[in-house]
Scaffold this active site. Structure first.
Site, PDB file in Angstrom:
ATOM      1  N   CYS A 122       0.424  -3.239  -2.349  1.00  0.00           N
ATOM      2  CA  CYS A 122       0.695  -4.470  -3.085  1.00  0.00           C
ATOM      3  C   CYS A 122       2.190  -4.737  -3.094  1.00  0.00           C
ATOM      4  O   CYS A 122       2.986  -3.925  -2.636  1.00  0.00           O
ATOM      5  CB  CYS A 122       0.193  -4.357  -4.528  1.00  0.00           C
ATOM      6  SG  CYS A 122      -1.574  -3.980  -4.667  1.00  0.00           S
TER       7      CYS A 122
ATOM      8  N   GLY B 211       0.043  -8.648   0.093  1.00  0.00           N
ATOM      9  CA  GLY B 211      -1.236  -8.829  -0.579  1.00  0.00           C
ATOM     10  C   GLY B 211      -1.584 -10.287  -0.739  1.00  0.00           C
ATOM     11  O   GLY B 211      -0.722 -11.083  -1.123  1.00  0.00           O
TER      12      GLY B 211
ATOM     13  N   ASN C 113       2.026  -0.593  -7.530  1.00  0.00           N
ATOM     14  CA  ASN C 113       1.685  -0.601  -6.111  1.00  0.00           C
ATOM     15  C   ASN C 113       1.295   0.825  -5.750  1.00  0.00           C
ATOM     16  O   ASN C 113       2.105   1.744  -5.898  1.00  0.00           O
ATOM     17  CB  ASN C 113       2.892  -1.055  -5.286  1.00  0.00           C
ATOM     18  CG  ASN C 113       2.696  -0.815  -3.794  1.00  0.00           C
ATOM     19  OD1 ASN C 113       1.582  -0.858  -3.281  1.00  0.00           O
ATOM     20  ND2 ASN C 113       3.785  -0.549  -3.093  1.00  0.00           N
ATOM     21  N   GLY C 114       0.057   1.020  -5.289  1.00  0.00           N
ATOM     22  CA  GLY C 114      -0.361   2.357  -4.911  1.00  0.00           C
ATOM     23  C   GLY C 114      -1.800   2.637  -5.270  1.00  0.00           C
ATOM     24  O   GLY C 114      -2.606   1.716  -5.436  1.00  0.00           O
TER      25      GLY C 114
ATOM     26  N   TYR D  11       4.014  -1.114   9.703  1.00  0.00           N
ATOM     27  CA  TYR D  11       3.131  -2.268   9.527  1.00  0.00           C
ATOM     28  C   TYR D  11       3.454  -3.143   8.311  1.00  0.00           C
ATOM     29  O   TYR D  11       3.553  -4.354   8.429  1.00  0.00           O
ATOM     30  CB  TYR D  11       1.684  -1.775   9.425  1.00  0.00           C
ATOM     31  CG  TYR D  11       0.658  -2.863   9.191  1.00  0.00           C
ATOM     32  CD1 TYR D  11       0.211  -3.668  10.239  1.00  0.00           C
ATOM     33  CD2 TYR D  11       0.140  -3.105   7.927  1.00  0.00           C
ATOM     34  CE1 TYR D  11      -0.730  -4.665  10.032  1.00  0.00           C
ATOM     35  CE2 TYR D  11      -0.805  -4.101   7.707  1.00  0.00           C
ATOM     36  CZ  TYR D  11      -1.230  -4.878   8.757  1.00  0.00           C
ATOM     37  OH  TYR D  11      -2.147  -5.852   8.550  1.00  0.00           O
TER      38      TYR D  11
END
Length: 478
Positions: A2, A28, A103-104, A254
């Site tokens: 995210c 996201g 985030n995670g 990425y």
């Protein structure tokens, strides 16, 4: 995976959060939200909804998010379709008002949920890891404080959270009338950077968001670091955990924008080096053109083209106006879905021997469709080169491949992968070369070699919570 952001010290905190989130949209597209706190009225304000940022948060509503502190989030879900009650930021009212974004991913969710229910009599209402973290953090803060929490109280709460949670995460939180808290997990798996601007402070998943907003002296938070910025603008910092950092290598391969820096390493420069090293692994050099799969593989494809002396051509054209592709009714529709997002310049493909360059090959289904599309357009041969080594193991830290059986390289050698996706050959960047490029930074390569930074014995709970979905509904990782 995210995107998160936090701004403190300016009446435009929500507006800056909105603009910063737009710079993180690639992280996201499932949902987005912004929450602010107005200390003059002692009120929280928030806007959040499903969809991309501009759809989820109308610009005119941002002006109503009053206050000198705000946090924002854009979500990429690892559990399939999400419900509105799972959209971040999340808010709890005790002790004081506290809001949080992260985030995670957490591995031991079942254990945490059981402890919260049985020991603390706390109930959670969603499948979102953040709700567990928010409740656990609140439970670890002292409940008898009448005025201000001390930084030592936050150190204690964060230490207990580190001890109780297993996973990879970066977190930003607001405490009503107190300030902003941020921390990284003890292995520093997920990125989070910090900057300043004339007495204001910002935190974001990527440096480019803060640069865009005019913040300077930007640095990456250390693994296990706790940061607190008070409403008065005083900054407190402490590294609580002494574990070695293990940042996720997928950030450079990425996820991150090419124009950002993660752990002081330029994403663009790293992608150039991936391409240069990958060129050394190409045995068959009988190609007419090198073709990138837009957009993340472009720098690597350019560098590889230069190293091999083979012309670089962009013959796959991305439709920038296509919206997210939802589940389609027939297999024919699914096979054609790739054409809604990407099409080939047929005149440049006919009769060509093509070396396709992609950042990674995960499930292989998108690679297979692109290769077949190029062959259908008249290419005589298509091979593919991946800047990421073969992905053979699940990720438990926030990337959507928690099952080995979904991975095309699992129990297959490169030739078998080539046959599976319809390529003449498949070339991977060797894992030794990848680690060499990162030099002194020890990255997380768990999805490549099974060397996980944390204990993964409770991974079944993470897989159980994941809602099964078809890849076409989540067109992210190939």
């Amino acid at each position: 995976m995210c995107g998160i952001i936090g701004i403190i010290g300016t009446p435009q905190a929500a507006q800056e959060s909105y603009l910063g989130l737009l710079m993180l949209q690639h992280r996201g597209q499932d949902s987005a939200g912004i929450l602010s706190f107005d200390d003059s009225q002692y009120e929280f304000h928030q806007e959040k909804n499903l969809g991309q940022i501009k759809d989820a948060i109308p610009e005119e509503k941002v002006l109503g998010l009053k206050g000198n502190i705000a946090i924002g989030h854009t979500r990429y879900s690892t559990i399939g379709k999400i419900r509105k009650e799972e959209i971040q930021p999340m808010l709890i009212n005790s002790p004081f008002g506290m809001a949080m974004v992260h985030n995670g991913n957490i591995i031991n969710t079942a254990e945490i949920k059981a402890n919260l229910r049985n020991k603390n009599k706390r109930t959670v209402f969603s499948h979102n890891d953040l709700e567990l973290m928010l409740n656990l953090y609140a439970e670890n803060l002292p409940s008898n404080v009448k005025d201000k929490f001390s930084f030592q109280d936050m150190i204690t709460a964060t230490t207990k959270l580190f001890q109780g949670i297993n996973g990879g995460y970066s977190v930003i939180s607001t405490l009503a009338d107190h300030g902003m808290i941020a921390f990284k997990d003890p292995s520093g798996i997920r990125p989070l950077c910090f900057g300043e601007k004339g007495g204001c402070y910002g935190l974001a998943s990527e440096s480019k968001s803060l640069e865009f907003l005019g913040y300077t002296n930007i640095r990456e938070l250390s693994a296990g670091e706790l940061l607190f910025i008070s409403n008065e603008g005083k900054v407190h910092s402490k590294i609580i955990s002494k574990r070695p950092s293990r940042p996720c290598m997928f950030e450079w391969i990425y996820f991150s924008n090419a124009d950002t820096n993660i752990w002081n390493k330029s994403v663009y420069q790293m992608r150039l080096r991936f391409g240069q090293k990958l060129a050394e692994s190409i045995e068959d050099k009988d190609f007419d053109i090198v073709v990138p799969v837009p957009d993340t593989s472009r720098p690597s494809a350019i560098a590889l083209s230069e190293e091999l002396g083979i012309p670089y051509r962009e013959v796959l054209i991305k439709n920038r106006y296509s919206q997210r592709t939802f589940i389609l009714n027939t297999q024919k529709d699914r096979e054609n879905a790739i054409k809604l997002k990407m099409n080939a310049v047929k005149s440049e493909v006919i009769g060509k021997k093509i070396l396709l360059v992609d950042d990674s090959i995960v499930r292989g289904s998108t690679s297979k469709r692109i290769i077949q599309h190029l062959l259908d357009c008249g290419a005589t041969k298509v091979s593919i080169a991946s800047t990421c080594p073969p992905i053979k193991k699940p990720c438990y830290y926030g990337i959507d491949f928690p099952n080995s059986e979904e991975l095309v390289a699992f129990n297959r050698n490169p030739m078998e992968v080539a046959r599976t996706i319809g390529a003449q050959d498949v070339y991977y960047l060797p894992i030794e070369a990848l680690k060499e490029i990162f030099d002194d930074l020890k990255i997380c390569t768990a999805c490549l070699d099974g060397d996980y930074p944390t204990d993964i014995t409770q991974t079944n709970t993470m897989i159980d919570k994941r809602i099964k979905h078809e890849e076409i509904d989540l067109p992210r990782l190939r």
